[in-house]
Write an enzyme that holds these catalytic residues in place. Structure first.
Site, PDB file in Angstrom:
ATOM      1  N   HIS A 141       0.977  -1.165   0.037  1.00 25.20           N
ATOM      2  CA  HIS A 141      -0.188   0.069   0.059  1.00 25.20           C
ATOM      3  C   HIS A 141       0.964   1.281   0.124  1.00 25.20           C
ATOM      4  CE1 HIS A 141      -2.724   2.893   2.307  1.00 25.20           C
ATOM      5  NE2 HIS A 141      -3.349   2.514   1.067  1.00 25.20           N
ATOM      6  N   HIS A 170       0.912  10.695  -1.986  1.00 29.12           N
ATOM      7  CA  HIS A 170      -0.501  10.750  -1.364  1.00 29.12           C
ATOM      8  C   HIS A 170      -0.945  11.954  -0.463  1.00 29.12           C
ATOM      9  CE1 HIS A 170      -3.406   9.457   1.525  1.00 29.12           C
ATOM     10  NE2 HIS A 170      -3.712   8.210   0.886  1.00 29.12           N
TER      11      HIS A 170
END
Length: 273
Positions: free
Chosen positions: A5, A41
Site C-alpha cells: 500500500h 498521497h
C-alpha cells in the site's frame, strides 16, 4: 496478490517487494491541466505511515519499467501487478477524459517504452469517482490512436469509492468495459470496516453474471483481518505489512487453499474453485 500500500518512491518499491509484495499500489496526483504529476498521497494517510513520499510520475514509471523488465539489473521477478490509485478528486469532472489521455501517453512512453520491450507488469487504473469514467475512454482511445491497442490486454479497472455495486456495473456499461475488472473495498487502517460489501463483491464475482473478475480489500494490517479477508475469499489483500500477509498464508488453514500469484496467473480471469 499481496498489494503493497502507498508505494510512492522507488526505494519503497524495493522495500515492499522485499517484504513479500507481488503487487504495489501507487498514488498518482494530477496538476490543474490534468497531467499526472507526482506519485504522492499527502496528509492524512494510514496510521503508522509517513504520508509525504513523492516522486515525479515519469521518473517513477522509468524505475518501475526497470523493475519489471526481465534482464534489467533492477528487475524484480515477483512484481507483476501495479494499481495506480488515481487522485482525480482534484480535477473537474470534464477533465477526466484528458486525464486518461495524458496518463496513457505517459505510460506508453515511460513504462511501455513505446511498445519496445517495456515493463511487463499488469496495470490497474483505480478511479475514486464513478462520474470520472471517461478517464477510461480517454486512456483506451489514446492507446488505439497511437497504434498500441494490444497494450490494453495489460490494463484493468477499479472504482475505489465503495459505491453500490449495481451503480459500479452501470458505470462500466457506460464506459464500454466488459472485463478486466477488479473491485476494491476498504477503508484506512485507522478505522474499522465490516466485510459485508466485500462479500457482496465476491458474490457478484462468483455468480458468473456480474462484471467483477477479482476482489481486493484494503488496508489489511492485522492478522485477524487478514484471516477474515481470506475466509471471505478475496483475490487480493492491500497492506502496509506484506510480511504479515505472507505469514498468514503459510498457516495450516490457508496454505493448501491459497498461493501467491505469479506472472502466469491472469489477473483478469475469475478463479474457479
Amino acid at each position: 496478490w499481496i498489494m503493497g500500500h502507498m508505494v510512492n518512491s522507488l526505494a519503497q518499491m524495493d522495500e515492499f517487494v522485499g517484504l513479500g509484495s507481488n503487487s504495489i499500489e501507487t498514488d498518482v496526483s494530477f496538476d490543474k491541466q490534468a497531467n499526472p504529476e507526482y506519485t504522492y498521497h499527502g496528509v492524512p494517510c494510514d496510521c503508522g505511515r509517513s504520508c509525504g513520499h513523492s516522486t515525479k510520475f515519469n521518473d517513477f514509471l522509468k524505475g518501475l519499467r526497470k523493475a519489471t523488465t526481465p534482464g534489467d539489473s533492477k528487475y524484480h521477478e515477483k512484481l507483476i501487478l501495479v494499481v495506480f490509485d488515481l487522485k482525480t478528486g482534484s480535477l473537474y469532472d470534464n477533465q477526466a477524459y484528458d486525464a486518461g489521455t495524458k496518463l496513457a501517453k505517459n505510460l506508453l512512453q515511460h513504462y511501455w517504452n513505446n511498445g519496445n520491450n517495456g515493463g511487463r507488469a499488469y496495470i490497474i487504473l483505480s478511479i475514486p469517482k464513478l462520474n470520472h469514467y471517461k478517464l477510461i475512454t480517454g486512456f483506451k482511445e489514446t492507446l488505439k490512436n497511437e497504434g498500441h491497442e494490444d497494450l490494453l490486454e495489460k490494463v484493468g479497472h477499479d472504482f475505489s469509492g465503495n459505491d453500490d455495486i449495481s451503480e459500479v456495473q452501470k458505470t462500466y456499461n457506460k464506459a464500454g468495459v466488459t472485463g478486466h475488472v477488479w473491485q476494491s473495498d476498504g477503508i484506512t487502517n485507522c478505522l474499522l470496516r465490516g466485510l459485508s460489501r466485500v462479500k457482496a463483491a465476491v458474490a457478484n464475482r462468483d455468480s458468473g453474471r456480474g462484471i467483477i473478475n477479482k476482489v481486493y480489500y484494503w488496508t489489511v494490517d492485522k492478522r485477524s483481518t487478514t484471516r477474515d479477508s481470506l475466509d471471505a475469499k478475496v483475490d487480493g489483500i492491500m497492506t502496509n505489512y506484506p510480511d504479515i500477509t505472507v505469514e498468514i498464508l503459510n498457516e495450516d488453514a490457508y496454505k493448501t487453499k491459497f498461493r501467491i500469484a505469479t506472472y502466469e496467473d491472469n489477473p483478469w480471469e475469475t478463479f474457479k474453485e
